[in-house]
Each structure stands twice: as structure tokens, then as C-alpha cells.
Design an enzyme around this catalytic site. Structure first.
Site, short mmCIF file in Angstrom:
data_model
loop_
_atom_site.label_atom_id
_atom_site.label_comp_id
_atom_site.label_asym_id
_atom_site.label_seq_id
_atom_site.Cartn_x
_atom_site.Cartn_y
_atom_site.Cartn_z
N LYS A 19 -24.28 22.77 8.50
CA LYS A 19 -24.87 22.13 7.31
C LYS A 19 -25.65 20.89 7.73
O LYS A 19 -26.78 20.67 7.28
CB LYS A 19 -23.76 21.74 6.34
CG LYS A 19 -24.20 20.77 5.25
CD LYS A 19 -23.06 20.32 4.38
CE LYS A 19 -22.30 19.12 4.89
NZ LYS A 19 -22.96 17.81 4.68
N ASN A 20 -25.04 20.07 8.58
CA ASN A 20 -25.65 18.78 8.90
C ASN A 20 -26.84 18.91 9.85
O ASN A 20 -27.46 17.92 10.20
CB ASN A 20 -24.60 17.82 9.46
CG ASN A 20 -23.69 17.33 8.35
OD1 ASN A 20 -23.97 17.53 7.17
ND2 ASN A 20 -22.58 16.70 8.73
N ARG A 50 -27.06 13.55 -1.00
CA ARG A 50 -27.68 12.36 -0.40
C ARG A 50 -28.50 12.68 0.86
O ARG A 50 -29.39 11.95 1.23
CB ARG A 50 -26.63 11.26 -0.18
CG ARG A 50 -25.77 11.42 1.02
CD ARG A 50 -24.84 10.27 1.19
NE ARG A 50 -25.42 8.96 0.99
CZ ARG A 50 -26.20 8.30 1.83
NH1 ARG A 50 -26.53 8.87 2.97
NH2 ARG A 50 -26.63 7.10 1.57
N ASP A 99 -21.22 6.85 -1.93
CA ASP A 99 -20.51 8.03 -2.41
C ASP A 99 -19.02 7.86 -2.15
O ASP A 99 -18.57 6.75 -1.85
CB ASP A 99 -21.08 9.32 -1.81
CG ASP A 99 -20.95 9.39 -0.30
OD1 ASP A 99 -20.23 8.54 0.27
OD2 ASP A 99 -21.55 10.28 0.30
N ASP A 152 -15.90 13.49 10.72
CA ASP A 152 -15.80 14.64 9.82
C ASP A 152 -14.60 15.53 10.11
O ASP A 152 -14.36 16.51 9.40
CB ASP A 152 -17.10 15.48 9.88
CG ASP A 152 -18.29 14.73 9.30
OD1 ASP A 152 -18.07 13.75 8.58
OD2 ASP A 152 -19.43 15.14 9.59
N1 EPU Z 1 -25.44 3.09 8.38
C1 EPU Z 1 -25.94 1.86 8.02
N2 EPU Z 1 -27.32 1.73 7.91
C2 EPU Z 1 -28.17 2.76 8.13
C3 EPU Z 1 -27.63 4.03 8.50
C4 EPU Z 1 -26.26 4.15 8.63
O1 EPU Z 1 -25.22 0.92 7.80
O2 EPU Z 1 -29.40 2.59 8.02
C5 EPU Z 1 -23.97 3.23 8.52
C6 EPU Z 1 -23.40 4.14 7.44
O3 EPU Z 1 -23.15 3.45 6.24
C7 EPU Z 1 -22.14 4.63 8.12
C8 EPU Z 1 -22.52 4.72 9.59
O4 EPU Z 1 -23.68 3.89 9.73
O5 EPU Z 1 -21.11 3.71 7.98
C9 EPU Z 1 -22.83 6.12 10.09
O6 EPU Z 1 -23.88 6.66 9.37
P1 EPU Z 1 -24.85 7.79 9.95
O7 EPU Z 1 -26.24 7.42 9.59
O8 EPU Z 1 -24.54 8.08 11.37
O9 EPU Z 1 -24.39 9.05 9.09
P2 EPU Z 1 -25.24 9.92 8.09
O10 EPU Z 1 -26.51 10.35 8.74
O11 EPU Z 1 -25.31 9.27 6.77
C10 EPU Z 1 -24.25 12.18 8.97
C11 EPU Z 1 -23.54 13.35 8.36
C12 EPU Z 1 -22.13 12.94 7.97
C13 EPU Z 1 -21.40 12.47 9.21
C14 EPU Z 1 -22.18 11.32 9.86
C15 EPU Z 1 -21.57 10.84 11.16
C16 EPU Z 1 -25.31 14.58 7.31
C17 EPU Z 1 -25.94 15.08 6.06
N3 EPU Z 1 -24.26 13.80 7.18
O12 EPU Z 1 -24.30 11.18 7.96
O13 EPU Z 1 -21.50 14.11 7.48
O14 EPU Z 1 -20.11 12.05 8.87
O15 EPU Z 1 -23.53 11.73 10.12
O16 EPU Z 1 -21.45 11.86 12.06
O17 EPU Z 1 -25.75 14.90 8.40
C18 EPU Z 1 -19.99 15.36 6.16
O18 EPU Z 1 -20.53 16.37 6.63
O19 EPU Z 1 -18.92 15.40 5.51
C19 EPU Z 1 -20.62 14.07 6.42
C20 EPU Z 1 -20.32 12.98 5.72
#
Ligand code: EPU
Length: 425
Positions: free
Chosen positions: A22-23, A94, A118, A307
Site C-alpha cells: 500500500k505504502n 492523507r 490523525d 508499522d
Molecule cells: N514529519 C515531520 N515533518 C515532515 C514529515 C514528517 O515532522 O515534513 C514527522 C512525522 O510527523 C512523523 C515522522 O516524521 O512523526 C515520520 O514521518 P514520515 O514522513 O516518515 O512518514 P509518512 O510518509 O507520513 C509513511 C507511511 C506510514 C509509515 C511511515 C514511517 C505512507 C502512506 N505512510 O508515512 O505508514 O508509518 O512512513 O515508515 O507511506 C501505515 O501504513 O500504517 C502508516 C502509517
């Protein structure tokens, strides 16, 4: 409203096949926007989020053909795209934010609704915004939308991320592939899903060096071409099956899975007492005893994935001994332990630490899934709890786990989806 009803106590035995991640696939669909013409993705999981992303792309002017059972999506991208992602879709998923980079690159403008926080945390976008600004874009926040624009082609830049954010790495990468000059992203995310999107972009004609390392060097090209691409397999779904095998003292072979993408988690299962072996196209997990408690610290890849944290809390809840689980990515991810406590789990949280004292038995009860992975943790706990566990909030679980019920049944679990009303008649 549907409920997952699980009668615990069955040992899982057999083979399960995992589809694409999915991701990854949601970002690959967004990356398709970068090239006019038809991009085809295979091994696409049959989940609602893919349909939401398909709808978003249709509203931008693409034709999207999503064949769920065939696990395939075809996206035909026109020469001229709309550039607005509305709140009604972004609030449902999101990950819609991942159209920001490609839209800015293709149209010179992107208006994307802010997703907000969220159930797992606040989820900032500051690094996405700072990165795009470095590439020359103007980015403002107006009436709940991120409005990004640039008068000319984006310009390559050196960008250092404060944290190896998956989303920020993807946004900057997709904006930089057609920028003028060289972009270097330092402290970039290294997840297999990042490598997957890099591979697809390279096949589309992008010049990217360092995929899977902390430094991505991108030399902008004028134009990209559409491609056919097979989505990387879902390591989190594969890892969830691995924990299910260990918790139920079962014997499960997980196919279309890459154990190299799950080293941290599989290593923990070995410490918990499981036998893990590689087989052609996947891996096998056998467990003969009650698991031993294992400490877990979540970190960006190749560290232990956040995750899989709820699933390991579930494992520790029935393990022999006590474990300390530390969550470093999403501050609210421990909320679900309140639900696990309804099954009798002994979990105490303090900030980003959770102390889990293993119990020999959990006892089935109605519980509520508040996000995908919390739902997965509750399903695993339900598989070993005495009696019936009814899990509400199934729609969250459906977002990450396609065909969960048939797969669980195939492995011997007693599980069904029922209408919630029928619980009271
Ligand atoms: N963060 C910031 N600022 C930013 C970007 C991120 O503070 O500009 C913080 C976030 O708030 C968080 C941390 O950095 O605390 C990690 O965020 P990251 O950007 O790495 O995660 P994401 O891209 O929002 C994806 C997956 C998540 C998974 C994380 C970490 C998708 C759609 N989502 O999220 O998946 O946990 O990477 O591996 O790809 C899930 O599948 O259940 C899920 C939440």
C-alpha cells in the site's frame, strides 16, 4: 457497520501470499502523473486507498482503470492536468499529499488540501514544504490548502532533511526528477518503498543515484515516459503474518515476500523463540512454544518499523516475561493499548515507552480498531484470546489488509465478518 468476529485458539498453519505494498503503490500512482500516456502498475493491493487515489487522479483529468481482482491499475495521463486535490478526498486518505511534488513538477502549480493529524499523531509537512521551497517553489497555506507554485521550471538544490521522512523524501524526489540541474537529498529515507519509486522513475527516464542509501542524487531531465511497473511486496503485511505465526504457535509460509526487507522484525521473532527460514519467494515461520518477550525500538528503515509496533505489543502481551517497547515515530500510536487492555493485556505507557508484562491468557471482548496497524494488533490478539473478540472499525483494517478474512480462514483461523446489528439480535 461490520465487525470482525474472531474465536481465538487456533494454530495458524499453511501458506499465504502477499501482494504489493500500500505504502508504495499510492506513491507510484502519483508518480505516473509525471509522464503523459499510460502507466500500468501490477501487484496492486485490492484496498480502498487505491480506489481513493484513483478517484483523485480522475479528478485531475486522468483516466484510471482499476481492476481489483487482477491486481492492476492503468493510468492514462493527459497533456494538461488539473492541479487541485480537494479536502473531501485528502481527509479520507492523507497519503493524497503525495500528488504535491508531481503536480508542481508537471503543472508549475499544486493546490492540495492539508490532511491534518490523525489517530497515530500530528504528522507534520514542514520538510515537504522546505524542500519544495529550496527547489524554487513558493508555498503558502491558504484556507486549509497548501498552495505551491513556480513561474519557471524548478531548480535543483542541496537539501538536508532533519529526519529521514518517507513522505518528504518522496515529495522532493518527484519534484526534482524534472527540475533544472542536480538535486541532492541528504538524510533521505531508505525504505524499500523509496527504492521502488526510484526504480520506477529511473525506468521512466529519470536520473537518480543512491536509491536505498541516505544520499539521493537526482539529475533533472526534460521529460519522462510512461512505464509498466510491478509494485514491491508489502513488508508490513508479510511481517504481520510472521507475528501471527509466532503468536499462535503456528507454521506459516509467507510468499511473494522479501525477508531482506524485514530483517529487524524477523530477527526479533527469532529472539522470541521462532524458527525463521528463507524459502523460494519468501520465508517460513515456525513456533513451538509460548513466545519470549522482546524489547522493540522503532526507527526509520533499516530499523524496526513503526508499522509493526502494535503487532509486537500484541505478541509481548502473551509472551513469557516483560518487554519495553519504544515508539520514536508516531506519538499517539500507543493509544490502542487501551483496547488491548480490554482483552486483559498488561501494558503501561509513559511517553514514548510502553512496558508490556506478558500474560498467559487474554480473554476475548469487543474492541475498536482506531488505525490500520492498531487493527492488525487487535486481530493478532483476538487469534489467541479465549472466546470471541469482536473488532469494530474494520474499515481501518481493510485499508491495509486486502482479503484478510479468507486468508486467515485458509490458515485455520475461526473468523468472520458480520453486520454489527446482528450481534444484538
Ligand atoms: N514529519 C515531520 N515533518 C515532515 C514529515 C514528517 O515532522 O515534513 C514527522 C512525522 O510527523 C512523523 C515522522 O516524521 O512523526 C515520520 O514521518 P514520515 O514522513 O516518515 O512518514 P509518512 O510518509 O507520513 C509513511 C507511511 C506510514 C509509515 C511511515 C514511517 C505512507 C502512506 N505512510 O508515512 O505508514 O508509518 O512512513 O515508515 O507511506 C501505515 O501504513 O500504517 C502508516 C502509517
Amino acid at each position: 457497520m461490520e465487525v470482525l468476529s474472531i474465536t481465538g485458539g487456533q494454530r495458524l498453519f499453511g501458506t499465504v501470499r502477499v501482494t504489493g505494498a500500500k505504502n508504495s503503490v499510492l506513491k507510484l500512482m502519483a508518480a505516473a502523473l509525471l509522464a503523459q500516456g499510460t502507466t500500468t502498475l501490477t501487484e496492486v493491493p485490492d484496498i480502498l486507498d487505491v480506489e481513493i487515489m484513483a478517484e483523485l487522479l480522475r479528478r485531475l483529468g486522468c483516466e484510471v482503470d482499476h481492476d481489483g481482482p487482477a491486481r492492476r491499475v492503468s493510468i492514462t495521463v493527459p497533456e494538461i492536468l488539473a492541479h487541485r486535490a480537494d479536502y473531501d478526498l485528502v481527509r479520507r486518505m492523507r497519503a493524497s499529499i503525495c500528488v504535491l511534488g508531481p503536480l508542481l513538477a508537471r503543472c508549475g502549480a499544486a493546490d492540495v488540501a492539508l490532511p491534518g493529524g490523525d489517530n497515530i499523531g500530528s504528522r507534520g509537512l514542514d520538510m515537504h514544504i522546505a524542500g519544495l521551497k529550496k527547489l524554487g517553489a513558493e508555498v503558502t497555506n491558504q484556507h486549509g490548502y497548501l498552495i505551491a507554485s513556480t513561474q519557471q521550471r524548478l531548480t535543483g538544490a542541496s537539501i538536508w532533511l532533519d529526519f529521514p521522512s518517507v513522505g518528504a523524501t518522496e515529495t522532493i524526489l518527484m519534484a526534482a526528477v524534472t527540475a533544472n540541474g542536480v538535486t541532492v537529498i541528504d538524510n533521505a529515507a531508505r525504505e524499500p518503498e523509496i527504492v521502488d519509486i526510484c526504480q520506477m522513475l529511473i525506468n521512466m527516464g529519470a536520473s537518480i543515484d543512491g536509491a536505498g542509501t541516505s544520499t539521493l542524487t537526482i539529475e533533472g531531465v526534460e521529460q519522462l515516459e510512461p512505464v509498466a511497473h510491478c509494485t514491491v511486496s508489502d513488508r508490513i503485511v508479510a511481517g504481520t503474518w510472521a507475528v501471527a505465526a509466532a503468536m499462535t504457535q503456528g507454521d506459516v509460509t509467507v510468499l511473494n515476500a522479501n525477508p531482506a526487507h524485514l530483517e529487524a522484525a524477523l530477527d526479533k521473532l527469532v529472539s522470541a523463540g521462532a524458527q525463521v527460514s528463507h524459502v523460494a519467494g519468501g520465508f517460513r515461520v515456525i513456533m513451538d512454544n509460548r513466545p519470549l518477550a522482546v524489547d522493540v525500538v522503532t526507527l526509520p528503515y533499516p530499523g524496526f518499523p513503526t508499522d509493526l509496533q502494535p503487532q509486537f505489543i500484541a505478541l509481548n502481551a502473551i509472551a513469557s516475561g516483560a518487554a519495553l517497547v519504544t515508539e520514536n515515530l508516531f506519538e499517539a500510536r500507543f493509544r490502542f493499548v487501551q483496547e488491548l487492555a480490554r482483552l486483559g493485556a498488561d501494558v503501561r505507557t509513559d511517553g514514548h515507552h510502553a512496558l508490556v508484562r506478558g500474560r498467559s491468557h487474554l480473554s476475548g471482548a469487543p474492541v475498536e480498531a482506531t488505525d490500520i496497524r492498531a487493527g492488525a494488533g487487535l486481530v493478532l490478539a483476538g487469534l489467541v484470546a479465549d472466546g470471541i473478540t469482536s473488532i469494530y472499525g474494520v474499515s481501518h483494517i481493510d485499508r491495509g489488509y486486502a482479503d484478510l478474512v479468507p486468508a486467515l480462514r485458509e490458515l485455520g483461523a475461526q473468523v468472520e465478518r458480520i453486520e454489527a446489528e446482528s450481534l444484538f439480535t
